[in-house]
Design a protein around this motif. Sequence first.
Motif, PDB file in Angstrom:
ATOM      1  N   VAL A 117      -4.626   0.188  -4.365  1.00 57.34           N
ATOM      2  CA  VAL A 117      -3.542   0.420  -5.318  1.00 57.34           C
ATOM      3  C   VAL A 117      -2.244   0.003  -4.627  1.00 57.34           C
ATOM      4  O   VAL A 117      -1.884   0.546  -3.578  1.00 57.34           O
ATOM      5  CB  VAL A 117      -3.462   1.899  -5.735  1.00 57.34           C
ATOM      6  N   TYR A 118      -1.560  -0.966  -5.203  1.00 54.22           N
ATOM      7  CA  TYR A 118      -0.322  -1.485  -4.633  1.00 54.22           C
ATOM      8  C   TYR A 118       0.881  -0.905  -5.375  1.00 54.22           C
ATOM      9  O   TYR A 118       0.834  -0.734  -6.594  1.00 54.22           O
ATOM     10  CB  TYR A 118      -0.271  -3.007  -4.745  1.00 54.22           C
ATOM     11  N   LEU A 119       1.942  -0.646  -4.630  1.00 49.97           N
ATOM     12  CA  LEU A 119       3.180  -0.183  -5.246  1.00 49.97           C
ATOM     13  C   LEU A 119       4.188  -1.321  -5.225  1.00 49.97           C
ATOM     14  O   LEU A 119       4.553  -1.830  -4.154  1.00 49.97           O
ATOM     15  CB  LEU A 119       3.741   1.024  -4.494  1.00 49.97           C
ATOM     16  N   CYS A 120       4.632  -1.724  -6.395  1.00 48.04           N
ATOM     17  CA  CYS A 120       5.591  -2.824  -6.526  1.00 48.04           C
ATOM     18  C   CYS A 120       7.008  -2.264  -6.600  1.00 48.04           C
ATOM     19  O   CYS A 120       7.432  -1.750  -7.632  1.00 48.04           O
ATOM     20  CB  CYS A 120       5.279  -3.652  -7.768  1.00 48.04           C
ATOM     21  N   VAL A 121       7.730  -2.368  -5.482  1.00 46.74           N
ATOM     22  CA  VAL A 121       9.124  -1.916  -5.441  1.00 46.74           C
ATOM     23  C   VAL A 121      10.051  -3.054  -5.045  1.00 46.74           C
ATOM     24  O   VAL A 121      11.250  -2.863  -4.906  1.00 46.74           O
ATOM     25  CB  VAL A 121       9.303  -0.739  -4.455  1.00 46.74           C
ATOM     26  N   ILE A 122       9.482  -4.247  -4.844  1.00 50.67           N
ATOM     27  CA  ILE A 122      10.292  -5.410  -4.477  1.00 50.67           C
ATOM     28  C   ILE A 122      10.402  -6.340  -5.680  1.00 50.67           C
ATOM     29  O   ILE A 122       9.539  -6.349  -6.553  1.00 50.67           O
ATOM     30  CB  ILE A 122       9.683  -6.159  -3.271  1.00 50.67           C
ATOM     31  N   PRO A 123      11.466  -7.131  -5.755  1.00 49.04           N
ATOM     32  CA  PRO A 123      11.688  -7.991  -6.920  1.00 49.04           C
ATOM     33  C   PRO A 123      10.609  -9.058  -7.086  1.00 49.04           C
ATOM     34  O   PRO A 123      10.203  -9.694  -6.118  1.00 49.04           O
ATOM     35  CB  PRO A 123      13.048  -8.644  -6.626  1.00 49.04           C
ATOM     36  N   LEU A 124      10.164  -9.254  -8.304  1.00 51.06           N
ATOM     37  CA  LEU A 124       9.190 -10.295  -8.596  1.00 51.06           C
ATOM     38  C   LEU A 124       9.855 -11.661  -8.736  1.00 51.06           C
ATOM     39  O   LEU A 124       9.165 -12.677  -8.791  1.00 51.06           O
ATOM     40  CB  LEU A 124       8.425  -9.953  -9.876  1.00 51.06           C
TER      41      LEU A 124
END
Length: 219
Positions: A117-124
Amino acid sequence: MSSGAILSTANHLLTRRELISQVQDSRPSLILTTQSLYPKLLGLIPRPPVLIDQFLQTLTPSQTLTTTPNHAAALMYSSGTTGRSKGVICTHGNLIHMASALRRIWGTRNESGKKDVYLCVIPLFHMFGFSVFVCGAVAAGATVVVMERYSLEGVLEAVEKWGVTRMPAVPPMVVQMVKKREMAKKYDLRSLKEVICSGLLMQQPMTRVLLNTHNLCVL
């Protein structure tokens, strides 16, 4: 991209002047956006912006155009840290190899046999986030938890709630985790095994503290 179109992303915090500069360089024929950003993008090109939700509703199955690994797939812009933001062409081959490499490195399941499970907190809209989440996590079949806006408390809550195992981050986030480690102790972070850090040089003392405090691997 499967239709042969070239994708280009933009930082939603750019000023109107900065957006004009990027539009003049990339020369887009279509701008996709959200309701909140629509007024900011109106008039940048002759065609009005299209809301993403509406665009998705109009999509119909169509024949995929034939592309080669050397065809351009995306035009990604640098953050402009050392000067004016610059566009970098990414081919279909670049993105395929990126996805393949990250799938091979991360695998499709973790040590316990479960999917990560990855947490996306950086800009795409930057290459780091784009490569990790649009290419790597999808290719690995992982679950991605997306945060609309970064906050340390929000990160800690998400890790505890969703059992996050990997978190790509930039050094300032890691520094904050170290400085606020007493606050972090209030949360169950045992699922988090790896913090993937990129964008700037990460000082070793910070990584050692994070390792000793949370037993994390910092890459």
